[in-house]
Design a protein around this motif. Structure first.
Motif, PDB file in Angstrom:
ATOM      1  N   TRP A  18       0.856  -1.181   0.000  1.00 51.65           N
ATOM      2  CA  TRP A  18       0.000   0.000   0.000  1.00 51.65           C
ATOM      3  C   TRP A  18       0.895   1.235   0.000  1.00 51.65           C
ATOM      4  O   TRP A  18       1.842   1.328   0.780  1.00 51.65           O
ATOM      5  CB  TRP A  18      -0.897   0.022   1.246  1.00 51.65           C
ATOM      6  CG  TRP A  18      -2.040  -0.940   1.177  1.00 51.65           C
ATOM      7  CD1 TRP A  18      -1.983  -2.282   1.304  1.00 51.65           C
ATOM      8  CD2 TRP A  18      -3.411  -0.604   0.979  1.00 51.65           C
ATOM      9  NE1 TRP A  18      -3.238  -2.820   1.194  1.00 51.65           N
ATOM     10  CE2 TRP A  18      -4.131  -1.811   0.994  1.00 51.65           C
ATOM     11  CE3 TRP A  18      -4.095   0.584   0.785  1.00 51.65           C
ATOM     12  CZ2 TRP A  18      -5.506  -1.861   0.826  1.00 51.65           C
ATOM     13  CZ3 TRP A  18      -5.465   0.535   0.628  1.00 51.65           C
ATOM     14  CH2 TRP A  18      -6.163  -0.670   0.651  1.00 51.65           C
ATOM     15  N   TYR A  19       0.594   2.176  -0.888  1.00 56.60           N
ATOM     16  CA  TYR A  19       1.336   3.430  -0.963  1.00 56.60           C
ATOM     17  C   TYR A  19       0.367   4.585  -0.759  1.00 56.60           C
ATOM     18  O   TYR A  19      -0.775   4.530  -1.206  1.00 56.60           O
ATOM     19  CB  TYR A  19       2.004   3.605  -2.330  1.00 56.60           C
ATOM     20  CG  TYR A  19       3.128   2.630  -2.598  1.00 56.60           C
ATOM     21  CD1 TYR A  19       4.387   2.821  -2.044  1.00 56.60           C
ATOM     22  CD2 TYR A  19       2.932   1.521  -3.401  1.00 56.60           C
ATOM     23  CE1 TYR A  19       5.424   1.934  -2.287  1.00 56.60           C
ATOM     24  CE2 TYR A  19       3.960   0.630  -3.653  1.00 56.60           C
ATOM     25  CZ  TYR A  19       5.195   0.848  -3.091  1.00 56.60           C
ATOM     26  OH  TYR A  19       6.212  -0.035  -3.328  1.00 56.60           O
ATOM     27  N   VAL A  20       0.839   5.626  -0.091  1.00 55.46           N
ATOM     28  CA  VAL A  20       0.052   6.849   0.040  1.00 55.46           C
ATOM     29  C   VAL A  20       0.819   7.968  -0.659  1.00 55.46           C
ATOM     30  O   VAL A  20       2.022   8.133  -0.472  1.00 55.46           O
ATOM     31  CB  VAL A  20      -0.269   7.189   1.527  1.00 55.46           C
ATOM     32  CG1 VAL A  20       0.976   7.472   2.329  1.00 55.46           C
ATOM     33  CG2 VAL A  20      -1.239   8.330   1.616  1.00 55.46           C
ATOM     34  N   VAL A  21       0.106   8.706  -1.519  1.00 57.38           N
ATOM     35  CA  VAL A  21       0.698   9.772  -2.304  1.00 57.38           C
ATOM     36  C   VAL A  21      -0.007  11.071  -1.947  1.00 57.38           C
ATOM     37  O   VAL A  21      -1.240  11.133  -1.958  1.00 57.38           O
ATOM     38  CB  VAL A  21       0.540   9.484  -3.822  1.00 57.38           C
ATOM     39  CG1 VAL A  21       1.084  10.625  -4.649  1.00 57.38           C
ATOM     40  CG2 VAL A  21       1.212   8.178  -4.189  1.00 57.38           C
ATOM     41  N   GLN A  81      -5.443   3.336   7.451  1.00 62.70           N
ATOM     42  CA  GLN A  81      -4.283   3.316   8.337  1.00 62.70           C
ATOM     43  C   GLN A  81      -3.915   1.892   8.759  1.00 62.70           C
ATOM     44  O   GLN A  81      -2.754   1.598   9.010  1.00 62.70           O
ATOM     45  CB  GLN A  81      -4.547   4.168   9.582  1.00 62.70           C
ATOM     46  CG  GLN A  81      -4.628   5.656   9.290  1.00 62.70           C
ATOM     47  CD  GLN A  81      -3.343   6.217   8.706  1.00 62.70           C
ATOM     48  OE1 GLN A  81      -2.262   5.722   8.965  1.00 62.70           O
ATOM     49  NE2 GLN A  81      -3.479   7.248   7.886  1.00 62.70           N
ATOM     50  N   ALA A  82      -4.881   0.991   8.817  1.00 61.36           N
ATOM     51  CA  ALA A  82      -4.615  -0.380   9.250  1.00 61.36           C
ATOM     52  C   ALA A  82      -3.720  -1.133   8.274  1.00 61.36           C
ATOM     53  O   ALA A  82      -3.064  -2.104   8.648  1.00 61.36           O
ATOM     54  CB  ALA A  82      -5.929  -1.136   9.422  1.00 61.36           C
ATOM     55  N   GLN A  83      -3.663  -0.679   7.018  1.00 59.68           N
ATOM     56  CA  GLN A  83      -2.826  -1.341   6.021  1.00 59.68           C
ATOM     57  C   GLN A  83      -1.371  -0.878   6.074  1.00 59.68           C
ATOM     58  O   GLN A  83      -0.550  -1.369   5.311  1.00 59.68           O
ATOM     59  CB  GLN A  83      -3.384  -1.093   4.609  1.00 59.68           C
ATOM     60  CG  GLN A  83      -4.596  -1.936   4.278  1.00 59.68           C
ATOM     61  CD  GLN A  83      -5.860  -1.462   4.962  1.00 59.68           C
ATOM     62  OE1 GLN A  83      -6.007  -0.305   5.313  1.00 59.68           O
ATOM     63  NE2 GLN A  83      -6.782  -2.381   5.167  1.00 59.68           N
ATOM     64  N   ASN A  84      -1.054   0.066   6.949  1.00 54.64           N
ATOM     65  CA  ASN A  84       0.292   0.627   7.092  1.00 54.64           C
ATOM     66  C   ASN A  84       0.882   1.060   5.750  1.00 54.64           C
ATOM     67  O   ASN A  84       1.883   0.513   5.289  1.00 54.64           O
ATOM     68  CB  ASN A  84       1.235  -0.381   7.763  1.00 54.64           C
ATOM     69  CG  ASN A  84       0.794  -0.718   9.156  1.00 54.64           C
ATOM     70  OD1 ASN A  84       0.332   0.155   9.894  1.00 54.64           O
ATOM     71  ND2 ASN A  84       0.897  -1.981   9.525  1.00 54.64           N
TER      72      ASN A  84
END
Length: 149
Positions: free
Chosen positions: A18-21, A136-139
């Motif tokens: 998982w990526y957050v951009v 958030q649970a997927q870090n």
């Protein structure tokens, strides 16, 4: 000897990250290229075009993306309901005010291949107008995109 395409193993394909951009100040086109690359898995060593090796991508702050030039007032988005007289159009500024997530979803969808895998790629794209997201649970790992305005 003929060169053969290396096919990824099921173990390699199953480990999706998982990526957050953060879209703050990013140009829509450049952001969309980076997101489409992550969704397809082109950043991985074992990428093959006919397999789904991509990851999940969360885009936050979609309401703070940037366009170059006068695109906020000149770029048009069109849709049709399928009924007579159902044609609608809106400028990029109007779309940002009503539904800013659509700017990024529309751009990323246009950069994906037009085949059966496209729906799988799009199902892993999560776009949010603000900073908060429910994943958030997927870090998720922060993915930094070079550039920006």
């Amino acid at each position: 000897m003929e060169k053969m395409t290396r096919i990824a193993t099921p173990e390699e394909l199953s480990g999706k990250k998982w990526y957050v951009v953060d879209a703050t100040g990013q140009t829509v086109g450049r952001l969309s290229v980076a997101v489409a690359t992550l969704l397809r898995g082109k950043n991985k060593v074992f990428y093959t075009s006919h397999q789904d090796a991509g990851d999940y991508v969360i885009v936050v702050n979609a309401s703070k993306v940037a366009f170059t030039g006068k695109k906020w007032s000149q770029k048009m988005y069109y849709r049709h309901s399928g009924y007579p007289g159902g044609f609608k159009s809106a400028t990029a500024k109007e779309v940002r005010e009503r539904k800013p997530e659509h700017l990024i979803v529309h751009a990323v969808k246009g950069m994906l291949p037009k085949n059966k895998l496209a729906n799988q790629f799009m199902s892993r794209l999560k776009v949010y107008a603000a900073e908060a997201h429910p994943h958030q649970a997927q870090n998720p790992e922060v993915y930094a995109i070079a550039g920006g305005r």
